[in-house]
Scaffold this motif. Sequence first.
Motif, short mmCIF file in Angstrom:
data_model
loop_
_atom_site.label_atom_id
_atom_site.label_comp_id
_atom_site.label_asym_id
_atom_site.label_seq_id
_atom_site.Cartn_x
_atom_site.Cartn_y
_atom_site.Cartn_z
N ARG A 101 3.00 -0.52 5.16
CA ARG A 101 2.31 -0.68 6.44
C ARG A 101 0.80 -0.79 6.27
NH1 ARG A 101 1.81 4.19 10.85
NH2 ARG A 101 0.27 3.21 12.19
N TRP A 102 0.24 0.07 5.42
CA TRP A 102 -1.22 0.09 5.30
C TRP A 102 -1.74 -1.00 4.38
CZ3 TRP A 102 -4.85 2.39 8.17
CH2 TRP A 102 -4.39 3.29 9.13
N VAL A 103 -0.95 -1.45 3.44
CA VAL A 103 -1.34 -2.64 2.68
C VAL A 103 -1.47 -3.82 3.64
CG1 VAL A 103 -0.52 -4.35 1.02
CG2 VAL A 103 -0.48 -1.92 0.43
N ALA A 104 -0.49 -3.98 4.54
CA ALA A 104 -0.57 -5.05 5.53
C ALA A 104 -1.79 -4.89 6.42
CB ALA A 104 0.71 -5.08 6.36
N HIS A 105 -2.07 -3.66 6.81
CA HIS A 105 -3.25 -3.40 7.66
C HIS A 105 -4.53 -3.83 6.95
CE1 HIS A 105 -6.23 -1.23 10.07
NE2 HIS A 105 -6.69 -0.75 8.92
N TYR A 106 -4.68 -3.43 5.69
CA TYR A 106 -5.92 -3.76 4.98
C TYR A 106 -6.02 -5.25 4.70
CZ TYR A 106 -7.03 1.18 4.39
OH TYR A 106 -7.36 2.49 4.63
N ARG A 112 -9.41 -6.70 0.93
CA ARG A 112 -8.48 -7.08 -0.14
C ARG A 112 -8.44 -6.04 -1.26
NH1 ARG A 112 -8.64 -12.77 -3.59
NH2 ARG A 112 -6.98 -12.21 -5.08
N ALA A 113 -9.61 -5.55 -1.67
CA ALA A 113 -9.64 -4.60 -2.78
C ALA A 113 -8.88 -3.32 -2.43
CB ALA A 113 -11.08 -4.28 -3.15
N THR A 114 -9.05 -2.84 -1.20
CA THR A 114 -8.35 -1.64 -0.78
C THR A 114 -6.85 -1.88 -0.71
OG1 THR A 114 -10.29 -0.95 0.49
CG2 THR A 114 -8.22 0.14 1.00
N ALA A 115 -6.46 -3.04 -0.19
CA ALA A 115 -5.04 -3.38 -0.13
C ALA A 115 -4.42 -3.42 -1.52
CB ALA A 115 -4.85 -4.71 0.58
N GLU A 116 -5.12 -4.03 -2.48
CA GLU A 116 -4.57 -4.14 -3.83
C GLU A 116 -4.50 -2.77 -4.51
OE1 GLU A 116 -7.00 -7.05 -5.72
OE2 GLU A 116 -5.96 -8.75 -4.76
N ALA A 117 -5.51 -1.94 -4.30
CA ALA A 117 -5.48 -0.60 -4.89
C ALA A 117 -4.34 0.22 -4.34
CB ALA A 117 -6.82 0.11 -4.64
N LEU A 118 -4.12 0.14 -3.04
CA LEU A 118 -3.02 0.88 -2.43
C LEU A 118 -1.67 0.35 -2.89
CD1 LEU A 118 -1.88 2.97 -0.52
CD2 LEU A 118 -2.36 1.42 1.39
N GLU A 119 -1.55 -0.97 -3.00
CA GLU A 119 -0.30 -1.58 -3.41
C GLU A 119 0.10 -1.13 -4.82
OE1 GLU A 119 1.62 -5.86 -2.41
OE2 GLU A 119 -0.33 -5.90 -3.43
N ALA A 120 -0.90 -0.82 -5.65
CA ALA A 120 -0.65 -0.41 -7.03
C ALA A 120 -0.55 1.11 -7.19
CB ALA A 120 -1.76 -0.95 -7.93
N THR A 121 -0.53 1.84 -6.09
CA THR A 121 -0.56 3.30 -6.13
C THR A 121 0.82 3.89 -5.87
OG1 THR A 121 -2.86 3.39 -5.40
CG2 THR A 121 -1.53 5.37 -5.06
N ASP A 122 1.21 4.82 -6.71
CA ASP A 122 2.43 5.59 -6.48
C ASP A 122 2.04 7.03 -6.12
OD1 ASP A 122 4.35 3.58 -7.04
OD2 ASP A 122 3.95 3.85 -9.18
N PRO A 123 2.57 7.59 -5.03
CA PRO A 123 2.24 8.96 -4.68
C PRO A 123 2.82 9.95 -5.69
CG PRO A 123 3.94 8.10 -3.23
CD PRO A 123 3.46 6.95 -4.05
N VAL A 124 2.17 11.09 -5.80
CA VAL A 124 2.60 12.15 -6.71
C VAL A 124 3.29 13.23 -5.90
CG1 VAL A 124 1.85 13.95 -8.31
CG2 VAL A 124 0.73 11.69 -8.32
N PRO A 125 4.56 13.54 -6.16
CA PRO A 125 5.23 14.58 -5.39
C PRO A 125 4.67 15.96 -5.72
CG PRO A 125 6.66 13.78 -7.14
CD PRO A 125 5.46 12.88 -7.13
N PRO A 126 4.34 16.75 -4.70
CA PRO A 126 3.76 18.08 -4.94
C PRO A 126 4.84 19.14 -5.13
CG PRO A 126 3.78 17.63 -2.60
CD PRO A 126 4.34 16.40 -3.27
#
Length: 253
Positions: A101-106, A112-126
């Motif tokens: 959703r947020w990649v599409a938003h950005y 573009r840079a923010t969208a690409e950084a988010l697209e390449a990010t995997d969350p870390v389970p706490p």
Amino acid sequence: MTWIEVGDGVLARRHAELDLTTGLVLGAERALVIDTRGDREQGAELAAAVRAVTPLPVTVVLTHAHFDHCFGTAAFLPAPVLAHPACRAALERTGAVQRERWVAHYRSADARATAEALEATDPVPPDPAPATLDLGGREVVLVAPGPGHTDHDLAVRVPDADVLFAGDLLESGAPPDYEDAHPLSWADAVATLLALHADTYVPGHGDPMTPAQARAQHDELTTVAALARAVAAGELTGAEAQARSPHPGVPWP
């Protein structure tokens, strides 16, 4: 992006992106980072800013599973990552959807840079957070006040500085976000935080708040809860409740 000293050895960092506010608490032996921003690049920036303040080993606490507060966590590994016990499941359930959703938003906002950084990010389970953390000569208290902004909010109380990091249970400068909220009980969660009698409340977005400002938001949330109860009882329609609400976007029962 700047650090604001909100107590002795307690700092809030203000970020232009989404008006986010993160936190840093310094002890004698370790430091506590509160929230990690929204993608791997933003997390790396925050990690560098933390290292500019202190060389201490860090522990990370996440206030909840919304991407802007926790998708930057990988930059802090192998530090311990802690959150409400239900945060891990929420992140596993919603992480991919939030990212899409947020990649599409950005992209639509031409960021573009923010969208690409988010697209390449995997969350870390706490991992589940304990009730207290010893930073070396300084204890912090981790408070789970019940459903409010989400069903897994976690606040951080620094007793010796009278500072409380509220995550998105409080918001300064904009209305609270109700997308995953529990409007019937949010005011009760904030009441729990107010009962801890901090001098400074640090919201998840916006500038630090005084107790009076936090109480004013609690009063608004109390109004929303009363309206939600009226809708649930069939005394008001959702449209009628929204017309009387101090906040937009409430998911009426």
